[in-house]
Structures are given as structure tokens and as C-alpha cells.
Design an enzyme around this catalytic site. Structure first.
Site, mmCIF file in Angstrom:
data_model
loop_
_atom_site.group_PDB
_atom_site.id
_atom_site.type_symbol
_atom_site.label_atom_id
_atom_site.label_comp_id
_atom_site.label_asym_id
_atom_site.label_seq_id
_atom_site.Cartn_x
_atom_site.Cartn_y
_atom_site.Cartn_z
ATOM 1 C CG HIS A 1 -1.964 0.957 1.324
ATOM 2 N ND1 HIS A 1 -1.750 2.275 1.643
ATOM 3 C CD2 HIS A 1 -3.308 0.831 1.123
ATOM 4 C CE1 HIS A 1 -2.904 2.917 1.647
ATOM 5 N NE2 HIS A 1 -3.864 2.072 1.327
ATOM 6 C CG ASP B 1 0.194 -2.748 6.281
ATOM 7 O OD1 ASP B 1 -0.818 -2.939 6.979
ATOM 8 O OD2 ASP B 1 0.164 -2.084 5.220
ATOM 9 C CD GLN C 1 -7.074 -5.022 3.766
ATOM 10 O OE1 GLN C 1 -8.098 -5.692 3.824
ATOM 11 N NE2 GLN C 1 -7.101 -3.710 3.598
ATOM 12 C CE LYS D 1 -8.019 -0.667 6.094
ATOM 13 N NZ LYS D 1 -8.362 -0.338 4.709
ATOM 14 C CB CYS E 1 -3.705 3.145 -1.688
ATOM 15 S SG CYS E 1 -4.795 4.530 -1.363
#
Length: 420
Positions: free
Chosen positions: A137, A214, A217, A240, A378
């Protein structure tokens, strides 16, 4: 907190997943859009919220709205306790060693920027290298670019294959004595690829290279255990994973957090201030300057409570079944090409339609009540790799159904007839 309709006690955790019961917890799913039942497939952008999270926000603002810490009055004390309890909930949710390793941030983007700014400025120097992957991202690209430009360091990129998977052998070739940091996504937001982050971390740690994950998700789809992964940093967003927007978490191993300088200056991150010198507060408060997002952190705790009472194994089985079903059904459409066909995927399907602009298709689907995301998500370098301007992305969570997928498939077929 009142028990949600979908919560189960310990004896009932072996019961299989009941999506209709779950859907009753999410009031927004009962509405209509343009006279059609809402079908929400934009979950990779943000999840919908269960009633218990909404109630938590209302309760805070209705009953004990106050600034936290240092206040001696009743409302401040009550808000402070509720806020601080969430730090422990997060620690337990991701299995951190201590609640002091949990830093509240505005979301994944700020978590990455904090590490790039604080850890990076102290530990990255001219000639050093930082590694990311080709599927990141933008928020896990730009902060490292800024750092490397400032420091005279170099950003190295792990390539991906045509299925949208990291080429691990190429990653190994990038590791040198110059490598000082690695930051990779756990699950790609635009491809759905589940990356082998544990394997990446193990390889990096053989060379004493710290790794950031990261997990924006991942927290919505997987059971995340930071000690089992052995990552040095991990960051993710509340919104999220069924919580409010505007808050999230940076996890860091204590040895790094204690060594890092503050990210911002202001209230709560200080111990003592004079015009000659300021001494800083302990971790994690050292990184939490100013009035925090009290209401949303508390409601984030309600989201964690909600998730903690569900059968995670059943949820993962259900979401995997949804993804496989959607992949098969969409693959039957000859004008459709799926972008991202990794062997290990979570609930994201990105696709293009031959001769049809993605935005036009997305706008048509919207008239049918079907919410998808269109564009580059993104991840412009991913789109460049596949030589496409963008995709239509349908992303699933446990409140979606096969009937909704059938409606998506029929809607795509109608879009092709109308727009081609």
C-alpha cells in the site's frame, strides 16, 4: 457491554458459523440502496460495525465524556479506566508480551510513519537499505521513500510473480549487510495475497534485521499472534476489524520502543518540562502526545470484545469457502480476468472486464445496491506491474453470503452487456 446476538459462550464455540445470526448484529446491512438490498463488498476499505460498537460510542458521549488521565473528577476517572482497559484487550488479542508494547495511533498509516520517523531517523544512515515488497500500500512505500531521501539510504523492493506472490528467492538475494529494516504487508489489500511473513521474519532475524508487519488487512481475517510471528513491529487499524475509524495500534517489542525517540511532542508524552530540558514519559505514553481519541479507542475495545466471543476457526472456514465460491463463479465469465491468483489468499478478488472501464462498471453495480471498490486501491505499482489502470475489487467478511456473491456475478454480467 450487552451481549451481542451473535456472541456465544464457551460451550457453544464448537457450533458452526451462522451467518444470518451474525448479520443481525450489523444494522447497516438491513438497509436498501436505490430500492435494492445493500450488498457490501468494500470491506478491504473499511468494515461495517456491529451494534455493540455503535452503542459503545453513544454510551461514552452520553454518560462519561471527559478527557482522560490527570483528571480527578468522576467522569475523567471512569473514561480513563475504560480507555486504559483497551490497551490490555489489544495485548491479549494479538498476544503481546506486555500492554506497554501497545501504542495507540490513528491507524496503520500513522503506525508506519511513527516507526519510519522514530526508529528510522535514529538507526538508518547513508548507504543503508530498507526492504519493502512490490505489493505494498502507498502508506508502506512513501514513509520509507521520505526516510531514504532524507538519510541517503536506498529503498529495495521484493519483486512479485504473475500470480501476485512474493518471489522469496529474490527476497533472499536482497539481504545484505546494508539491510537495516524490512517492512511488508501481511495481506495485500489489492490482491488478497497472504504473504509468508513468518518465513520472512525468520530469515531476517538470522541477520539481526528488524521487521515490521502491516497487518491492516490481516487482523480482520486471521488470528494474529505477534509472539508466534516474532515480528519487531506490527500495525493495524480499528476500522478494518469492525471498530471505529480514527484509531489503531502500533505494536513494538519493548527493546525497540524504549530505544526510540518520541514521534511528536505534547501532553501525556512528557514527564517534566522546563525551558532548559524536557524528560519523556515511559513507553507507551512516550509516543502518545496530546488528547487521544478516547471515544473511538473505547469503542475499539467493544469490537475486540465482540470478535473475542466468536468462533475464529469457523469464521476462517466460512470466509475461505466464500472466497473459493466467488472465485469459481466469477471465473466462469469469459470477459473477466482476476488479478491476483496466489495460492494463499484472504477475502479479496480484484478483476478487470475486457473493454470496460472499472469505474463505469462499479457505478453500474452501485445502482444494483452492490458496493465494490474501483481504481488502484493505493497500490499504483501493483497496477503498473500488471499493466492495467485499475481493477474492480470485491472484498468479503464473515457477514457476506453466497447469495450476495450470486447477485454480484449477475450484476457483472449485466454490466458487460450494457457497457461493452
Amino acid at each position: 457491554m450487552n451481549l451481542s446476538k451473535a456472541t456465544v459462550d464457551e460451550k457453544e464455540k464448537e457450533i458452526d458459523f451462522d451467518v444470518e445470526l451474525i448479520r443481525k448484529d450489523f444494522p447497516i446491512l438491513g438497509q436498501k440502496v436505490y430500492g435494492k438490498p445493500l450488498i457490501y463488498f468494500d470491506n478491504a476499505a473499511t468494515s461495517q460495525k456491529p451494534q455493540c460498537v455503535i452503542d459503545s460510542l453513544v454510551k461514552y458521549y452520553s454518560e462519561y465524556n471527559a478527557n482522560i488521565h490527570r483528571g480527578v473528577h468522576f467522569l475523567s476517572q471512569k473514561a480513563s479506566v475504560a480507555y486504559d482497559d483497551v490497551r490490555t484487550k489489544v495485548q491479549q488479542f494479538i498476544n503481546a508480551d506486555s500492554d506497554k508494547e501497545i501504542v495507540f495511533v490513528r491507524g496503520t498509516t500513522e503506525g508506519i510513519n511513527l516507526v519510519a520517523s522514530s526508529f528510522g531517523r535514529k538507526n538508518i544512515n547513508a548507504g543503508d537499505e530498507v526492504i519493502i515488497s512490490a505489493m505494498e500500500h502507498h502508506s508502506n512505500i512513501v514513509p520509507w521513500q521520505l526516510l531514504c531521501e532524507e538519510k541517503g539510504a536506498k529503498l529495495r523492493v521484493i519483486p512479485i510473480n504473475n500470480e501476485g506472490e512474493i518471489i522469496f528467492e529474490e527476497f533472499e538475494k536482497l539481504l545484505t549487510a546494508r539491510t537495516k529494516f524490512i517492512s511488508v504487508t501481511y495481506i495485500s489489500n489489492s490482491l488478497g495475497t497472504i504473504n509468508p511473513v513468518k518465513r520472512i521474519i525468520e530469515k531476517a532475524h538470522q541477520l539481526d534485521i528488524p521487521v515490521m508487519v502491516d497487518a491492516a488487512q490481516a487482523v480482520a481475517h486471521l488470528k494474529v499472534d505477534v509472539q508466534e510471528l516474532d515480528c519487531d513491529f506490527m500495525t493495524f487499524s480499528s476500522h478494518k476489524m469492525y471498530g471505529p475509524t480514527g484509531t489503531g495500534v502500533l505494536y513494538g517489542k519493548m527493546k525497540w520502543l524504549e530505544d526510540m525517540p518520541p514521534y511528536q511532542g505534547g501532553g501525556d508524552m512528557i514527564r517534566s518540562v522546563s525551558f532548559e530540558k524536557t524528560t519523556y514519559n515511559d513507553v507507551p505514553y512516550k509516543f502518545e502526545a496530546g488528547t487521544p481519541n478516547v471515544a473511538d479507542v473505547i469503542a475499539f475495545g467493544a469490537a475486540i470484545d465482540y470478535l473475542s466471543k466468536l468462533n475464529h476457526a469457523a469464521i476462517q472456514r466460512y470466509e475461505k469457502d466464500l472466497l473459493e465460491y466467488a472465485t469459481h463463479q466469477l471465473s466462469e465469465i469469459k470477459e473477466l480476468r482476476i488479478i491476483g491468483t496466489a495460492k494463499e489468499k484472504a477475502g479479496v478478488i480484484s478483476f478487470v472486464l475486457e473493454g470496460i472501464n472499472a469505474m463505469d462498471a462499479g457505478m453500474y453495480l452501485d445502482t444494483l445496491g452492490i458496493a465494490v471498490r474501483t481504481g488502484q486501491h493505493c497500490t499504483e505499482p501493483v497496477m503498473d506491474f500488471f499493466n492495467i489502470p485499475g481493477t474492480i475489487r470485491a472484498s468479503f467478511l464473515f457477514y457476506n453470503t453466497k447469495e450476495e456473491i450470486d447477485a454480484l456475478v449477475e450484476g457483472v454480467k449485466k454490466a458487460i452487456k450494457l457497457l461493452k
